[in-house]
Design an enzyme around this catalytic site. Structure first.
Site, PDB file in Angstrom:
ATOM      1  N   HIS A  15      17.033 -14.900   8.499  1.00  0.00           N
ATOM      2  CA  HIS A  15      17.411 -15.714   7.329  1.00  0.00           C
ATOM      3  C   HIS A  15      18.695 -15.151   6.714  1.00  0.00           C
ATOM      4  CE1 HIS A  15      13.112 -17.401   6.396  1.00  0.00           C
ATOM      5  NE2 HIS A  15      13.517 -17.686   7.615  1.00  0.00           N
TER       6      HIS A  15
ATOM      7  N   TYR B  89      11.441 -18.165  -4.213  1.00  0.00           N
ATOM      8  CA  TYR B  89      10.857 -17.429  -5.336  1.00  0.00           C
ATOM      9  C   TYR B  89      10.873 -18.374  -6.535  1.00  0.00           C
ATOM     10  CZ  TYR B  89      11.485 -13.109  -2.668  1.00  0.00           C
ATOM     11  OH  TYR B  89      11.408 -12.109  -1.707  1.00  0.00           O
TER      12      TYR B  89
ATOM     13  N   PRO C 109       5.466  -5.805  -4.486  1.00  0.00           N
ATOM     14  CA  PRO C 109       5.974  -6.441  -3.263  1.00  0.00           C
ATOM     15  C   PRO C 109       7.063  -7.492  -3.497  1.00  0.00           C
ATOM     16  CG  PRO C 109       3.755  -7.206  -3.736  1.00  0.00           C
ATOM     17  CD  PRO C 109       4.053  -6.111  -4.698  1.00  0.00           C
TER      18      PRO C 109
ATOM     19  N   LYS D 241      10.265  -4.455  -0.466  1.00  0.00           N
ATOM     20  CA  LYS D 241      10.875  -3.148  -0.184  1.00  0.00           C
ATOM     21  C   LYS D 241       9.921  -2.136   0.424  1.00  0.00           C
ATOM     22  CE  LYS D 241      14.911  -4.166  -1.116  1.00  0.00           C
ATOM     23  NZ  LYS D 241      15.682  -4.414   0.104  1.00  0.00           N
TER      24      LYS D 241
ATOM     25  N   TYR E 268      18.775  -6.861  -1.791  1.00  0.00           N
ATOM     26  CA  TYR E 268      17.729  -7.524  -1.010  1.00  0.00           C
ATOM     27  C   TYR E 268      17.892  -7.247   0.490  1.00  0.00           C
ATOM     28  CZ  TYR E 268      14.066 -10.979  -0.120  1.00  0.00           C
ATOM     29  OH  TYR E 268      12.879 -11.593   0.242  1.00  0.00           O
TER      30      TYR E 268
HETATM   31  P1  FAS Z   1       0.448   2.449   5.572  1.00  0.00           P
HETATM   32  O1  FAS Z   1      -0.561   2.428   4.469  1.00  0.00           O
HETATM   33  O2  FAS Z   1       0.904   1.174   6.166  1.00  0.00           O
HETATM   34  O3  FAS Z   1      -0.113   3.316   6.802  1.00  0.00           O
HETATM   35  C1  FAS Z   1      -0.841   4.501   6.576  1.00  0.00           C
HETATM   36  C2  FAS Z   1      -1.704   4.759   7.809  1.00  0.00           C
HETATM   37  O4  FAS Z   1      -2.364   6.027   7.653  1.00  0.00           O
HETATM   38  C3  FAS Z   1      -2.807   3.712   7.966  1.00  0.00           C
HETATM   39  O5  FAS Z   1      -2.852   3.256   9.300  1.00  0.00           O
HETATM   40  C4  FAS Z   1      -4.070   4.461   7.565  1.00  0.00           C
HETATM   41  O6  FAS Z   1      -5.212   3.984   8.281  1.00  0.00           O
HETATM   42  C5  FAS Z   1      -3.725   5.882   7.971  1.00  0.00           C
HETATM   43  N1  FAS Z   1      -4.484   6.894   7.243  1.00  0.00           N
HETATM   44  C6  FAS Z   1      -4.809   6.898   5.922  1.00  0.00           C
HETATM   45  N2  FAS Z   1      -5.520   8.007   5.623  1.00  0.00           N
HETATM   46  C7  FAS Z   1      -5.649   8.726   6.773  1.00  0.00           C
HETATM   47  C8  FAS Z   1      -6.287   9.944   7.113  1.00  0.00           C
HETATM   48  N3  FAS Z   1      -6.937  10.647   6.192  1.00  0.00           N
HETATM   49  N4  FAS Z   1      -6.232  10.380   8.405  1.00  0.00           N
HETATM   50  C9  FAS Z   1      -5.553   9.666   9.341  1.00  0.00           C
HETATM   51  N5  FAS Z   1      -4.936   8.485   9.089  1.00  0.00           N
HETATM   52  C10 FAS Z   1      -4.990   8.031   7.814  1.00  0.00           C
HETATM   53  N6  FAS Z   1       5.451  -4.382   1.491  1.00  0.00           N
HETATM   54  C11 FAS Z   1       6.433  -5.317   1.579  1.00  0.00           C
HETATM   55  O7  FAS Z   1       7.606  -4.955   1.780  1.00  0.00           O
HETATM   56  N7  FAS Z   1       6.132  -6.663   1.433  1.00  0.00           N
HETATM   57  C12 FAS Z   1       4.837  -7.105   1.243  1.00  0.00           C
HETATM   58  O8  FAS Z   1       4.601  -8.296   1.120  1.00  0.00           O
HETATM   59  C13 FAS Z   1       3.787  -6.161   1.183  1.00  0.00           C
HETATM   60  N8  FAS Z   1       2.487  -6.569   1.033  1.00  0.00           N
HETATM   61  C14 FAS Z   1       1.495  -5.623   0.963  1.00  0.00           C
HETATM   62  C15 FAS Z   1       0.137  -5.997   0.814  1.00  0.00           C
HETATM   63  C16 FAS Z   1      -0.871  -5.038   0.720  1.00  0.00           C
HETATM   64  C17 FAS Z   1      -2.325  -5.465   0.556  1.00  0.00           C
HETATM   65  C18 FAS Z   1      -0.529  -3.658   0.762  1.00  0.00           C
HETATM   66  C19 FAS Z   1      -1.613  -2.596   0.605  1.00  0.00           C
HETATM   67  C20 FAS Z   1       0.799  -3.266   0.928  1.00  0.00           C
HETATM   68  C21 FAS Z   1       1.816  -4.247   1.035  1.00  0.00           C
HETATM   69  N9  FAS Z   1       3.160  -3.886   1.223  1.00  0.00           N
HETATM   70  C22 FAS Z   1       4.152  -4.798   1.292  1.00  0.00           C
HETATM   71  C23 FAS Z   1       3.540  -2.516   1.347  1.00  0.00           C
HETATM   72  C24 FAS Z   1       3.277  -2.066   2.762  1.00  0.00           C
HETATM   73  O9  FAS Z   1       3.922  -2.925   3.667  1.00  0.00           O
HETATM   74  C25 FAS Z   1       3.695  -0.628   2.857  1.00  0.00           C
HETATM   75  O10 FAS Z   1       4.940  -0.391   2.228  1.00  0.00           O
HETATM   76  C26 FAS Z   1       3.739  -0.116   4.276  1.00  0.00           C
HETATM   77  O11 FAS Z   1       2.499  -0.376   4.883  1.00  0.00           O
HETATM   78  C27 FAS Z   1       4.050   1.378   4.218  1.00  0.00           C
HETATM   79  O12 FAS Z   1       3.803   1.914   5.460  1.00  0.00           O
HETATM   80  P2  FAS Z   1       3.170   3.383   5.618  1.00  0.00           P
HETATM   81  O13 FAS Z   1       3.881   4.315   4.732  1.00  0.00           O
HETATM   82  O14 FAS Z   1       3.143   3.626   7.081  1.00  0.00           O
HETATM   83  O15 FAS Z   1       1.672   3.288   5.030  1.00  0.00           O
HETATM   84  C1  PHB Z   2       5.839 -11.776   2.618  1.00  0.00           C
HETATM   85  O1  PHB Z   2       6.186 -12.663   3.434  1.00  0.00           O
HETATM   86  O2  PHB Z   2       4.744 -11.183   2.698  1.00  0.00           O
HETATM   87  C2  PHB Z   2       6.757 -11.425   1.476  1.00  0.00           C
HETATM   88  C3  PHB Z   2       8.055 -11.921   1.485  1.00  0.00           C
HETATM   89  C4  PHB Z   2       8.910 -11.586   0.449  1.00  0.00           C
HETATM   90  C5  PHB Z   2       8.444 -10.786  -0.582  1.00  0.00           C
HETATM   91  C6  PHB Z   2       7.139 -10.296  -0.584  1.00  0.00           C
HETATM   92  C7  PHB Z   2       6.285 -10.628   0.436  1.00  0.00           C
HETATM   93  O3  PHB Z   2       9.291 -10.482  -1.609  1.00  0.00           O
END
Ligand code: FAS
Ligand code: PHB
Length: 390
Positions: free
Chosen positions: A72, A201, A293, A297, A384
């Site tokens: 995009h 948005y 979110p 980022k 962004y």
């Molecule tokens: P993660 O949490 O992804 O990964 C951590 C890993 O460590 C997991 O696989 C977990 O199982 C493992 N772990 C945890 N404890 C452990 C232990 N004791 N022993 C071994 N392994 C263990 N970001 C966006 O940019 N846009 C979004 O729309 C967005 N939506 C999100 C929605 C939700 C519900 C959540 C919770 C987050 C969202 N995020 C979003 C943020 C998300 O994308 C994070 O920034 C991203 O997963 C970060 O990656 P990690 O740092 O690898 O952490």
């Molecule tokens: C998503 O597609 O999950 C998404 C996209 C843009 C955002 C947040 C979430 O700012």
């Protein structure tokens, strides 16, 4: 068992770090407590900054993203029923974003690690870290019911917000910053083609709405809701009706509806710890920081932390340098605070505030200014698509 870098967590942080270290000839082992299937199917982020999409290709895990990812060159801000496009390509010298699911990135990186002979252990339990303030730290864990120990030079805490790494740092070392927002997101995945070719948005007096997507057949949509919203009170019909109200425009555009495949509530908070390291332990991604979110980022910040740590570890192993390792937190935090600011601005400006009409009028004035000033829209665009790495 022994390795150079012990990595806790097989999310984006851990997998990106392990694959990038591999390209530099640095060994690592990933310890993950969930199953491979769980990691590969957890629906989360969806937007990649320009340089993160390039990084996946550089790491040899970008082929499917290049085929299936949606590139995009802008987004729409919708308010007072009208659309205003922020033209990233024009404002940032051609930079774009790529819409590609986080769980697909995890799948592609796991495949790349295993294909490269990487050591990646799923379903480990009872992970604990030891000797952080020594030159020979270790990670203890249970695998297949047997106690194991991984000796390493460094430990990367890539275990997310609820992991064991951050709590393993002695009390009094970390300074915590937190901001909790007075709203959350109700998100759905729907079996319907996106109703717009780019992300929308929408700021509305009933509340914020975001129209995103995953593929040309799957839409990802969000509604601002109360932080303690009861998901059971939201039937599919009620969700679509609210989305229709918040996304209505004066034009002939309509929001297409379809079967809801998944729904959930995501809390909104800003969080970070300083420093992001202690002895030979380094925190990356959600283990160190959380952003709301709205600015897309979270995943991209994790990749930026990996960029800093890989450069520091390469300097250590190739040239015996310790200085970049010592400055890891300082370099990461400069970018993180800028991403926290941007995520806070996107969140507060676009969401309906409970603080009253004056604040909401200020936010509308902000949107009015951003969409009518090249300088202001350039500032939004360059944040962004992703600020340059230090
Ligand atoms: P993660 O949490 O992804 O990964 C951590 C890993 O460590 C997991 O696989 C977990 O199982 C493992 N772990 C945890 N404890 C452990 C232990 N004791 N022993 C071994 N392994 C263990 N970001 C966006 O940019 N846009 C979004 O729309 C967005 N939506 C999100 C929605 C939700 C519900 C959540 C919770 C987050 C969202 N995020 C979003 C943020 C998300 O994308 C994070 O920034 C991203 O997963 C970060 O990656 P990690 O740092 O690898 O952490
Ligand atoms: C998503 O597609 O999950 C998404 C996209 C843009 C955002 C947040 C979430 O700012």
């Amino acid at each position: 068992m022994r390795t150079q870098v012990g990595i806790i967590g097989a999310g984006p942080s851990g997998l990106l770090l392990s694959q990038w270290l591999h390209l530099h000839g640095i060994e690592s082992v990933i310890l993950e407590n969930r199953t491979r299937e769980y990691c590969e199917n957890r629906i989360r982020a969806g937007v990649l900054e320009h340089d993160v999409a390039d990084l996946l290709v550089h790491l040899g895990a970008g082929e499917r993203m290049k085929r299936e990812g949606l590139v995009h060159s802008g987004i729409y801000l919708r308010f007072r029923g009208r659309d205003h496009r922020i033209d990233f390509a024009n404002l940032t010298g051609g930079k774009t974003i790529t819409v590609y699911s986080q769980h697909d990135i995890v799948k592609d990186l796991i495949a790349a690690r295993l294909q490269a002979g990487g050591k990646l252990f799923f379903e480990v339990q009872d992970v604990s870290v030891h000797g952080l303030d020594s030159s020979q730290p270790s990670i203890r864990y249970t695998r297949n019911g047997r106690p194991e120990q991984l000796e390493c030079d460094f430990i990367a805490g890539c275990d997310g917000f609820h992991g064991v790494s951050r709590p393993s740092i002695p009390a009094g070392v970390l300074k915590t910053h937190e901001n909790v927002y007075p709203y959350a997101w109700l998100g759905i995945l729907a079996q319907v083609a996106p109703s717009c070719d780019e992300l929308v948005y929408a700021s509305h007096e009933r509340g914020f709405a975001l129209l995103s997507m995953r593929t040309p057949q799957i839409s990802r949509l969000y509604l601002q809701c109360a932080p303690d919203e009861d998901l059971n009170a939201w039937s599919d019909e009620r969700i679509w009706k609210e989305l229709q109200l918040r996304c209505a425009t004066h034009g002939d555009w309509t929001l297409k509806e379809g079967p809801v495949l998944q729904k959930g509530i995501t809390a909104m908070r800003s969080f970070l710890v300083e420093p992001m390291q202690y002895g030979r332990l380094f925190l990356l991604g959600d283990a160190a920081h959380i952003v709301p979110p709205t600015g897309a980022k979270g995943l991209n910040l994790a990749a930026a932390d990996v960029h800093v740590l890989v450069r520091a570890l390469e300097a250590f192993y190739k040239h015996g340098r310790q200085d970049l390792l010592a400055r890891y937190s300082e370099v990461c935090l400069r970018r993180i605070w800028k991403a926290q600011r941007f995520s806070w601005w996107m969140t507060t400006t676009l969401h309906r505030s409970p603080e009253g009409d004056f604040v909401n009028q200020i936010h509308l004035a902000d949107l009015d200014y951003v969409t009518s000033s090249r300088a202001a829209s350039t500032a939004l665009a360059e944040n962004y698509v992703g600020l340059p790495y230090d």
